[in-house]
Design a protein around this motif. Structure first.
Motif, PDB file in Angstrom:
ATOM      1  N   GLY A 110       0.789  -1.224   0.000  1.00 49.66           N
ATOM      2  CA  GLY A 110       0.000   0.000   0.000  1.00 49.66           C
ATOM      3  C   GLY A 110       0.816   1.267   0.000  1.00 49.66           C
ATOM      4  N   THR A 111       2.123   1.135   0.178  1.00 50.52           N
ATOM      5  CA  THR A 111       3.004   2.299   0.149  1.00 50.52           C
ATOM      6  C   THR A 111       3.604   2.446  -1.237  1.00 50.52           C
ATOM      7  OG1 THR A 111       3.578   2.052   2.493  1.00 50.52           O
ATOM      8  CG2 THR A 111       5.081   3.356   1.126  1.00 50.52           C
ATOM      9  N   ASN A 112       3.467   3.602  -1.816  1.00 53.24           N
ATOM     10  CA  ASN A 112       4.014   3.837  -3.155  1.00 53.24           C
ATOM     11  C   ASN A 112       5.493   4.211  -3.053  1.00 53.24           C
ATOM     12  OD1 ASN A 112       4.031   4.229  -5.981  1.00 53.24           O
ATOM     13  ND2 ASN A 112       3.815   6.450  -5.681  1.00 53.24           N
ATOM     14  N   ILE A 113       6.348   3.341  -3.587  1.00 54.35           N
ATOM     15  CA  ILE A 113       7.787   3.627  -3.665  1.00 54.35           C
ATOM     16  C   ILE A 113       8.034   4.176  -5.066  1.00 54.35           C
ATOM     17  CG2 ILE A 113      10.120   2.731  -3.451  1.00 54.35           C
ATOM     18  CD1 ILE A 113       8.528   2.530  -0.864  1.00 54.35           C
ATOM     19  N   ALA A 114       8.134   5.472  -5.187  1.00 57.21           N
ATOM     20  CA  ALA A 114       8.188   6.118  -6.499  1.00 57.21           C
ATOM     21  C   ALA A 114       9.547   5.935  -7.167  1.00 57.21           C
ATOM     22  CB  ALA A 114       7.880   7.603  -6.357  1.00 57.21           C
ATOM     23  N   GLY A 115       9.510   5.774  -8.484  1.00 56.36           N
ATOM     24  CA  GLY A 115      10.724   5.865  -9.279  1.00 56.36           C
ATOM     25  C   GLY A 115      11.515   4.595  -9.456  1.00 56.36           C
ATOM     26  N   THR A 116      10.999   3.442  -9.016  1.00 55.21           N
ATOM     27  CA  THR A 116      11.765   2.217  -9.266  1.00 55.21           C
ATOM     28  C   THR A 116      11.652   1.836 -10.738  1.00 55.21           C
ATOM     29  OG1 THR A 116       9.947   0.698  -8.733  1.00 55.21           O
ATOM     30  CG2 THR A 116      11.381   1.384  -6.915  1.00 55.21           C
ATOM     31  N   GLY A 117      12.774   1.423 -11.319  1.00 56.67           N
ATOM     32  CA  GLY A 117      12.798   1.050 -12.719  1.00 56.67           C
ATOM     33  C   GLY A 117      12.909  -0.444 -12.900  1.00 56.67           C
ATOM     34  N   THR A 118      12.779  -0.878 -14.145  1.00 50.51           N
ATOM     35  CA  THR A 118      12.885  -2.297 -14.463  1.00 50.51           C
ATOM     36  C   THR A 118      14.151  -2.631 -15.254  1.00 50.51           C
ATOM     37  OG1 THR A 118      11.606  -2.025 -16.506  1.00 50.51           O
ATOM     38  CG2 THR A 118      10.379  -2.583 -14.501  1.00 50.51           C
ATOM     39  N   ALA A 119      14.820  -1.641 -15.787  1.00 49.17           N
ATOM     40  CA  ALA A 119      15.920  -1.863 -16.725  1.00 49.17           C
ATOM     41  C   ALA A 119      17.203  -2.305 -16.023  1.00 49.17           C
ATOM     42  CB  ALA A 119      16.193  -0.594 -17.522  1.00 49.17           C
ATOM     43  N   VAL A 120      18.110  -2.883 -16.800  1.00 47.79           N
ATOM     44  CA  VAL A 120      19.450  -3.183 -16.312  1.00 47.79           C
ATOM     45  C   VAL A 120      20.131  -1.874 -15.916  1.00 47.79           C
ATOM     46  CG1 VAL A 120      21.713  -4.108 -16.941  1.00 47.79           C
ATOM     47  CG2 VAL A 120      19.630  -5.239 -17.745  1.00 47.79           C
ATOM     48  N   GLY A 121      20.683  -1.850 -14.734  1.00 45.52           N
ATOM     49  CA  GLY A 121      21.342  -0.648 -14.236  1.00 45.52           C
ATOM     50  C   GLY A 121      20.517   0.138 -13.239  1.00 45.52           C
ATOM     51  N   THR A 122      19.277  -0.301 -12.961  1.00 47.07           N
ATOM     52  CA  THR A 122      18.413   0.446 -12.029  1.00 47.07           C
ATOM     53  C   THR A 122      18.313  -0.197 -10.648  1.00 47.07           C
ATOM     54  OG1 THR A 122      16.409  -0.681 -12.821  1.00 47.07           O
ATOM     55  CG2 THR A 122      17.025   1.379 -13.913  1.00 47.07           C
ATOM     56  N   GLY A 123      18.849  -1.405 -10.477  1.00 46.11           N
ATOM     57  CA  GLY A 123      18.670  -2.127  -9.227  1.00 46.11           C
ATOM     58  C   GLY A 123      19.198  -1.415  -8.000  1.00 46.11           C
ATOM     59  N   GLN A 124      20.381  -0.787  -8.135  1.00 46.05           N
ATOM     60  CA  GLN A 124      20.962  -0.097  -6.992  1.00 46.05           C
ATOM     61  C   GLN A 124      20.094   1.065  -6.538  1.00 46.05           C
ATOM     62  OE1 GLN A 124      24.422  -0.414  -5.080  1.00 46.05           O
ATOM     63  NE2 GLN A 124      22.598   0.304  -3.989  1.00 46.05           N
ATOM     64  N   ALA A 125      19.647   1.895  -7.483  1.00 48.61           N
ATOM     65  CA  ALA A 125      18.787   3.032  -7.136  1.00 48.61           C
ATOM     66  C   ALA A 125      17.446   2.543  -6.603  1.00 48.61           C
ATOM     67  CB  ALA A 125      18.582   3.928  -8.355  1.00 48.61           C
ATOM     68  N   SER A 188       3.065  -1.601  -8.519  1.00 54.06           N
ATOM     69  CA  SER A 188       2.051  -0.673  -8.014  1.00 54.06           C
ATOM     70  C   SER A 188       2.346  -0.444  -6.543  1.00 54.06           C
ATOM     71  CB  SER A 188       0.640  -1.255  -8.202  1.00 54.06           C
ATOM     72  OG  SER A 188       0.432  -2.348  -7.315  1.00 54.06           O
ATOM     73  N   SER A 189       1.470   0.238  -5.854  1.00 57.93           N
ATOM     74  CA  SER A 189       1.694   0.466  -4.425  1.00 57.93           C
ATOM     75  C   SER A 189       1.584  -0.830  -3.620  1.00 57.93           C
ATOM     76  CB  SER A 189       0.697   1.502  -3.886  1.00 57.93           C
ATOM     77  OG  SER A 189      -0.635   1.016  -4.001  1.00 57.93           O
ATOM     78  N   SER A 190       0.954  -1.847  -4.201  1.00 55.68           N
ATOM     79  CA  SER A 190       0.738  -3.099  -3.471  1.00 55.68           C
ATOM     80  C   SER A 190       1.418  -4.309  -4.089  1.00 55.68           C
ATOM     81  CB  SER A 190      -0.769  -3.394  -3.362  1.00 55.68           C
ATOM     82  OG  SER A 190      -1.422  -2.387  -2.618  1.00 55.68           O
ATOM     83  N   THR A 191       1.998  -4.153  -5.291  1.00 56.50           N
ATOM     84  CA  THR A 191       2.608  -5.299  -5.975  1.00 56.50           C
ATOM     85  C   THR A 191       3.994  -4.945  -6.506  1.00 56.50           C
ATOM     86  OG1 THR A 191       1.589  -4.714  -8.098  1.00 56.50           O
ATOM     87  CG2 THR A 191       0.366  -6.242  -6.669  1.00 56.50           C
ATOM     88  N   ALA A 192       4.776  -5.985  -6.756  1.00 57.25           N
ATOM     89  CA  ALA A 192       6.125  -5.813  -7.321  1.00 57.25           C
ATOM     90  C   ALA A 192       6.432  -7.012  -8.214  1.00 57.25           C
ATOM     91  CB  ALA A 192       7.157  -5.686  -6.212  1.00 57.25           C
ATOM     92  N   TRP A 193       7.435  -6.824  -9.072  1.00 63.70           N
ATOM     93  CA  TRP A 193       7.816  -7.883  -9.999  1.00 63.70           C
ATOM     94  C   TRP A 193       8.637  -8.960  -9.303  1.00 63.70           C
ATOM     95  CZ3 TRP A 193       6.049  -8.781 -14.744  1.00 63.70           C
ATOM     96  CH2 TRP A 193       5.406  -7.733 -15.418  1.00 63.70           C
ATOM     97  N   LEU A 194       8.363 -10.200  -9.681  1.00 66.75           N
ATOM     98  CA  LEU A 194       9.120 -11.343  -9.194  1.00 66.75           C
ATOM     99  C   LEU A 194       9.396 -12.269 -10.372  1.00 66.75           C
ATOM    100  CD1 LEU A 194       7.177 -14.204  -8.779  1.00 66.75           C
ATOM    101  CD2 LEU A 194       6.020 -12.544  -7.310  1.00 66.75           C
ATOM    102  N   GLN A 195      10.320 -13.201 -10.183  1.00 63.39           N
ATOM    103  CA  GLN A 195      10.640 -14.154 -11.244  1.00 63.39           C
ATOM    104  C   GLN A 195      10.954 -15.513 -10.643  1.00 63.39           C
ATOM    105  OE1 GLN A 195      13.599 -12.876 -14.064  1.00 63.39           O
ATOM    106  NE2 GLN A 195      13.139 -14.522 -15.482  1.00 63.39           N
ATOM    107  N   TYR A 196      10.470 -16.552 -11.315  1.00 68.30           N
ATOM    108  CA  TYR A 196      10.838 -17.924 -10.970  1.00 68.30           C
ATOM    109  C   TYR A 196      12.101 -18.250 -11.769  1.00 68.30           C
ATOM    110  CZ  TYR A 196       6.301 -18.197  -8.720  1.00 68.30           C
ATOM    111  OH  TYR A 196       5.231 -17.965  -7.901  1.00 68.30           O
ATOM    112  N   LEU A 197      13.247 -18.186 -11.104  1.00 69.60           N
ATOM    113  CA  LEU A 197      14.512 -18.271 -11.814  1.00 69.60           C
ATOM    114  C   LEU A 197      14.789 -19.661 -12.383  1.00 69.60           C
ATOM    115  CD1 LEU A 197      16.860 -16.070  -9.584  1.00 69.60           C
ATOM    116  CD2 LEU A 197      15.710 -15.455 -11.718  1.00 69.60           C
ATOM    117  N   PHE A 198      14.111 -20.672 -11.886  1.00 67.22           N
ATOM    118  CA  PHE A 198      14.328 -22.009 -12.438  1.00 67.22           C
ATOM    119  C   PHE A 198      13.597 -22.192 -13.768  1.00 67.22           C
ATOM    120  CE2 PHE A 198      10.304 -22.482 -10.332  1.00 67.22           C
ATOM    121  CZ  PHE A 198       9.618 -23.450 -11.052  1.00 67.22           C
ATOM    122  N   SER A 199      12.560 -21.354 -14.025  1.00 63.76           N
ATOM    123  CA  SER A 199      11.781 -21.487 -15.258  1.00 63.76           C
ATOM    124  C   SER A 199      11.811 -20.239 -16.130  1.00 63.76           C
ATOM    125  CB  SER A 199      10.324 -21.816 -14.930  1.00 63.76           C
ATOM    126  OG  SER A 199       9.684 -20.707 -14.305  1.00 63.76           O
ATOM    127  N   GLY A 200      12.130 -19.092 -15.534  1.00 60.49           N
ATOM    128  CA  GLY A 200      12.155 -17.832 -16.270  1.00 60.49           C
ATOM    129  C   GLY A 200      10.869 -17.040 -16.210  1.00 60.49           C
TER     130      GLY A 200
END
Length: 219
Positions: A110-125, A188-200
């Protein structure tokens, strides 16, 4: 002087015109071709190398060559395993050899974390934004941000695309747990991206899901 060759090989150094007083191989004796294997080299460092041949008259050297050892996917380096090298060949991403958690939430549903990106190079920020915007302890980003592993403390939670690069190099990590792994990319304010690394498979999940965490760092 026409005497028999008693020793031959190559010598190398980070300084020009290496001699047998520098690092060297010894690859038999006599005339003919031979193969040398250089070990203990430092990646991304310029080396000079010359062949040599020794007999009773002294030591003679071949023409000087130079080379720079390249980074390699799967190489153990600076605290982890290289799984991505950028176009320059000089920089990339290193993954921790194992998961840092098998059950951590993304945090702050429910908390909006503004400005997170998806691209390579954005993980640290992304990780910095999450840690600053969500005070909950034990969340995926904070686990990575607090991590000190193999002498390094600049680990972070990978972005969606950085996480996918890990999946593409699954073999160098020896496989992944079948549970999902969190990325640092909010959806979104309530969801984030995840990945199943064994399947992609990539999808979004509610931030209170407890998933695996694998930290990365840049070089």
């Amino acid at each position: 002087g026409g005497s028999s060759v008693t020793a031959r090989g190559v010598c190398w150094s980070t300084n020009p015109n290496p001699t047998t007083a520098s690092s060297k191989t010894t690859d038999g004796s006599g005339p003919g071709t031979f193969t040398s294997y250089l070990t203990g080299l430092t990646t991304n460092t310029l080396y000079y190398v010359r062949a040599y041949a020794t007999n009773s008259s002294g030591t003679a050297y071949g023409n000087q060559l130079s080379f720079t050892p390249a980074y390699v996917i799967g190489q153990s380096y600076l605290g982890g395993i290289i799984f991505y090298i950028d176009g320059s060949g000089l920089h990339g991403l290193i993954g921790a050899p194992s998961d840092q958690s098998s059950g951590a939430p993304w945090g702050c549903v429910g908390t909006n974390i503004a400005g997170t990106g998806t691209a390579v190079g954005t993980g640290q920020a992304n990780t910095t934004a999450i840690v600053n915007g969500c005070a909950t302890s034990g969340i995926a980003a904070r686990i990575c941000d607090n991590l000190v592993l193999n002498g390094y403390s600049d680990w972070y939670l990978p972005s969606k695309d950085e996480l996918n690069l890990m999946y593409l190099q699954e073999a160098v990590f020896g496989g992944f747990d079948q549970g999902g792994h969190w990325s640092s990319s909010a959806s979104s304010s309530s969801t984030a991206w995840l990945q199943y690394l064994f399947s992609g498979y990539q999808t979004v999940g509610t931030k209170d899901y407890t998933l695996n965490v694998r930290a990365i760092r840049s070089f």
